[in-house]
Design an enzyme around this catalytic site. Structure first.
Site, mmCIF file in Angstrom:
data_model
loop_
_atom_site.group_PDB
_atom_site.id
_atom_site.type_symbol
_atom_site.label_atom_id
_atom_site.label_comp_id
_atom_site.label_asym_id
_atom_site.label_seq_id
_atom_site.Cartn_x
_atom_site.Cartn_y
_atom_site.Cartn_z
ATOM 1 N N HIS A 170 16.489 -14.964 6.371
ATOM 2 C CA HIS A 170 16.678 -16.069 5.425
ATOM 3 C C HIS A 170 16.402 -17.414 6.095
ATOM 4 O O HIS A 170 15.626 -18.234 5.578
ATOM 5 C CB HIS A 170 18.107 -16.031 4.881
ATOM 6 N N GLU A 171 17.031 -17.622 7.231
ATOM 7 C CA GLU A 171 16.865 -18.903 7.919
ATOM 8 C C GLU A 171 15.460 -19.053 8.499
ATOM 9 O O GLU A 171 14.926 -20.162 8.575
ATOM 10 C CB GLU A 171 17.920 -19.052 9.024
ATOM 11 N N HIS A 223 13.282 -20.677 5.895
ATOM 12 C CA HIS A 223 13.400 -22.144 5.913
ATOM 13 C C HIS A 223 12.650 -22.733 7.103
ATOM 14 O O HIS A 223 11.900 -23.704 6.964
ATOM 15 C CB HIS A 223 14.884 -22.537 6.007
#
Length: 453
Positions: free
Chosen positions: A22-23, A26
């Site tokens: 997920h990170e 980003h």
């Protein structure tokens, strides 16, 4: 104790994998948009390990493994040197900020598809939706032992889990599904199951049981563990025999034996009991005796075969497996199916059709992580895929603090041509924190209630 340690370990592994992806979503898009990333952290709190690359980004693993974050250069976070202002997140065009924020949930969606692809290539073993016993609504609809559910309202059913989900959804909607089954002879029938007759406030976690279904794989096998001394069984049967028929009637589970023995006793005389013993099929003469149970005061015909006390899991009889190429569309289909089911459940909880007891927290997640890890890599991959999809959906909710809340801010900015005021965003953050705290509190309550009950 080992289950507790295992649950904690596998939850940490699961969250570590999902949060990292997920990170990274980003991080990867932020770097492509020219934003300076100050820290990429897996976990919260004090770093247990960290290193800084040549671009000035600190990569860290922190002490509390329940999440993670990417910290970017941003004037909202503090003073930014004039020379680095072009690399600040808040200075980027709104479409780039939308892309950066949306990249986290999208990364989880991509991971979900990849995990399901790997699961299908390996092959996920499961149980078929074969009826073992039918009572109540199921019997009234015409279901009998040996029926194998093929489809519910046109939706293909591959496993008993698919059947449970389809029945539960129909029951929540107070809908009577049309169920396609194939009987023991392979003949197909369509049966209407009156789930709308379930009482108000029914247990949504046990719809199939309330409808009168017992699945074939859940029933105790007709295995002779021991025989009662002096009984008819002690004279012809030995431990390890698997009973397959009594007087010509097939036996599929231990529960089938007693009704057949009562029928045999009422008929009178000697009959044949068929068993499998060391790979051989035998037909043996046996005759039940009339007995009186001193504990219950009941009288009945018996062979003297106590039910097994140590049950082994039934062997899997269904497997979903595809080649590497065929697994690609299968993974996309499964992702769409899971996403549709998750969004439908959220909608039903908001409208009151589904109970808020369906919301689970970290305790349940940890237990399921441990249980699926024990079942095998195929099931753990499926669990990770479902959790990754859930993480994507939750993060896309328009709740301030979450990615979806930030996307809502940026979409408003895109429409009105200017950012929201700091006061409005601050108010939204407080509202978002309150909503998130309430949701987490409810999830913890449900977890603890399940443990207690």
């Amino acid at each position: 104790m080992s289950d507790i340690v295992g649950s904690i370990w596998w939850m940490v592994v699961a969250l570590g994998v999902l949060v990292t992806f997920h990170e990274f979503g980003h991080y990867w898009v932020a770097k492509r948009c020219g934003v300076k990333v100050l820290r990429f952290s897996v976990g919260f709190g004090k770093p247990l390990w960290s290193r800084t690359d040549r671009h000035g980004t600190e990569f860290a693993i922190a002490a509390i493994p329940l999440g993670g974050y990417v910290k970017m250069l941003d004037e909202a976070e503090g003073d930014v040197p004039a020379s680095e202002l072009p690399q600040a997140f808040n200075r980027k065009p709104v479409l780039q900020r939308i892309a950066i924020v949306a990249a986290g949930p999208i990364a989880n969606l991509v991971l979900c598809v990849a995990l399901l692809w790997a699961m299908f290539v390996i092959g996920r073993q499961d149980y078929s939706a074969t009826v073992g016993q039918a009572r109540g609504l199921a019997a009234k609809a015409g279901f009998v032992a040996g029926d194998r559910i093929q489809a519910v309202d046109g939706q293909t059913i591959n496993t008993w889990g698919d059947a449970l989900q389809a029945m539960t959804t129909a029951a929540m909607d107070r809908h009577d599904p049309q169920i396609l089954v194939s009987d023991r002879m392979g003949v197909e029938h369509t049966r209407s199951l009156s789930l709308s007759d379930l009482p108000a406030g029914f247990d949504q976690e046990n719809v199939a049981g309330l409808a009168g279904f017992a699945w074939q794989h859940q029933l105790a096998p007709a295995l002779v563990e021991k025989t009662q001394p002096g009984s008819p069984a002690s004279k012809v049967l030995i431990a390890g025999d698997l009973i397959t028929a009594v007087d010509g009637d097939p036996v599929r589970s231990f529960g089938d034996i007693s009704p057949l023995v009562q029928k045999l006793g009422a008929r009178g005389g000697v009959a044949m009991i068929e068993v499998e013993r060391n790979g051989e099929r035998l037909a043996l003469d046996i005759q039940p005796v009339w007995t009186h149970d001193q504990d219950s005061g009941k009288e009945y015909w018996t062979l003297g075969i106590p039910p097994p006390t140590q049950l082994k899991p039934a062997p899997y009889d269904a497997k979903q497996q595809f080649g590497p190429l065929a697994a690609i569309p299968a993974a996309f289909r499964e992702t769409g199916k899971l996403a549709s089911g998750s969004l439908g459940m959220i909608r039903r909880m908001l409208t009151g059709q589904a109970s808020i007891k369906n919301i689970s927290g970290p305790i349940t997640i940890a237990q399921v992580a441990n249980a699926t890890a024990k079942r095998g890599i195929d099931w753990f991959l499926y669990f990770l895929a479902l959790l990754s999809l859930s993480l994507a959906i939750i993060n896309l909710m328009p709740i301030p603090v979450l990615d979806g809340g930030h996307l809502l801010y940026y979409l408003i900015e895109l429409v009105k041509g200017s950012p929201l005021s700091e006061r409005a965003m601050a108010t939204g953050q407080y509202v978002g924190l309150a909503m998130l705290a309430s949701l987490m509190g409810l999830a913890f309550y449900n977890d603890i209630f399940r443990l207690v009950t």
